[in-house]
Design an enzyme around this catalytic site. Sequence first.
Site, short mmCIF file in Angstrom:
data_model
loop_
_atom_site.label_atom_id
_atom_site.label_comp_id
_atom_site.label_asym_id
_atom_site.label_seq_id
_atom_site.Cartn_x
_atom_site.Cartn_y
_atom_site.Cartn_z
N TYR A 112 0.85 -1.12 0.28
CA TYR A 112 -0.03 0.02 0.06
C TYR A 112 0.85 1.15 0.08
CZ TYR A 112 -3.04 3.74 1.72
OH TYR A 112 -3.60 5.00 1.87
N GLU A 200 -3.99 7.35 -3.50
CA GLU A 200 -3.78 5.89 -2.73
C GLU A 200 -3.51 4.82 -4.12
OE1 GLU A 200 -6.40 5.00 1.22
OE2 GLU A 200 -7.36 4.92 -0.84
#
Length: 390
Positions: A112, A200
């Site tokens: 991530y 993101e």
Amino acid sequence: MKIHEYQAKNILKQYGVAVPRGEMVESREAADAAAKRLFEAGATGVVVKAQIHAGGRGKGGGVKIAKSVAEAAELASKILGMTLVTHQTGPEGRVVRRLLIEETLPIERELYLGIVIDRAQARPVFMASAAGGMEIEQVAAENPAAILKEYIDPGMGLEAFQARKLAFALGIKAQQINQAVQFMTGLYRAFEETDSSLMEINPFITCTDGRLFALDAKMNFDDNAMFRHPSLCELRDVTEEDPLEVEASKYNLNYIKLDGNVGCMVNGAGLAMATMDIIKYAGGMPANFLDVGGGANADQVTHAFEILLSDKNVKAVLINIFGGILRVDTLATGVVEAARKTHIQLPIVLRLEGTNVEAGREILQQSGLNFIVAETMKDAAEKVVAAASA
């Protein structure tokens, strides 16, 4: 402003960030053609991905893998037009109007990466976690230590040593470190130069052949900076937004629809938040956040009132105005015009203070309309909650 995944990936490519090969399509025929091109280019499979402004698409059935052109076309026909329900859409879901047809990749690890503005630190923070593919909110709640952070000096940008620090902490292989640094640097440049408020990459993947990719991408932009980016404004998809919020944006009104039954119209974001809090304290639920701003004119107030009343859940309205730049008599004129135009039958509670407040109250009294006047915020909240419950 939010954009779709395929749009975010097109932007990232301009900054040297590696993304899978893919095409946006809006029909089964286009999906068939896109899948054929990918297979001919060497893809071993393709992913059919619903394009909506919400996460959790895979769990909702909006992301499927196809091993052939025919299977990709069949999946596209099933997903296009479906109402996709995820934890972020709410029970009403979102209609899928676009798909991203994308090559599959030999995934080794899912990680991530994210960038947001840390308001407390007054600077951007670059986040990374080995828990890719999971909801970052869940990771933060269950294991905060799993989220790595590097705070960025806006004057310097993301420095190479910070990117290397994150890459090593994620356990990226030594031979991939330089590639990871370039990847993260490109991400930050895209974030900064587009005036993003959030970015993101989840998941950020390492492949068995050593390559690194943004397998998914999410970008939100600061609305206040969009005057600098006309090309980004063109990416806005109003079909993904609440119709009332879209209408409010046409008149420079700050409106967000909520789930309650007490409509609120306030001038100033701080006063709006306090108004919603005191409505809840009085036992009610606000139906919206509506800030008409300090410099609103009678026309804007009229439109604001019409938008507020377009919500069928609203059972009573609280107008809480402190007149500074926005004079109370201007507000009162707009309210009276809107009430007459919409033939409103709902109870309206007003709490007015500030510039020209006496003139504003006189306008309301002479209107012949049945307004409920309150003296304090507490009094106003109690009166509007009682009226909404009647």
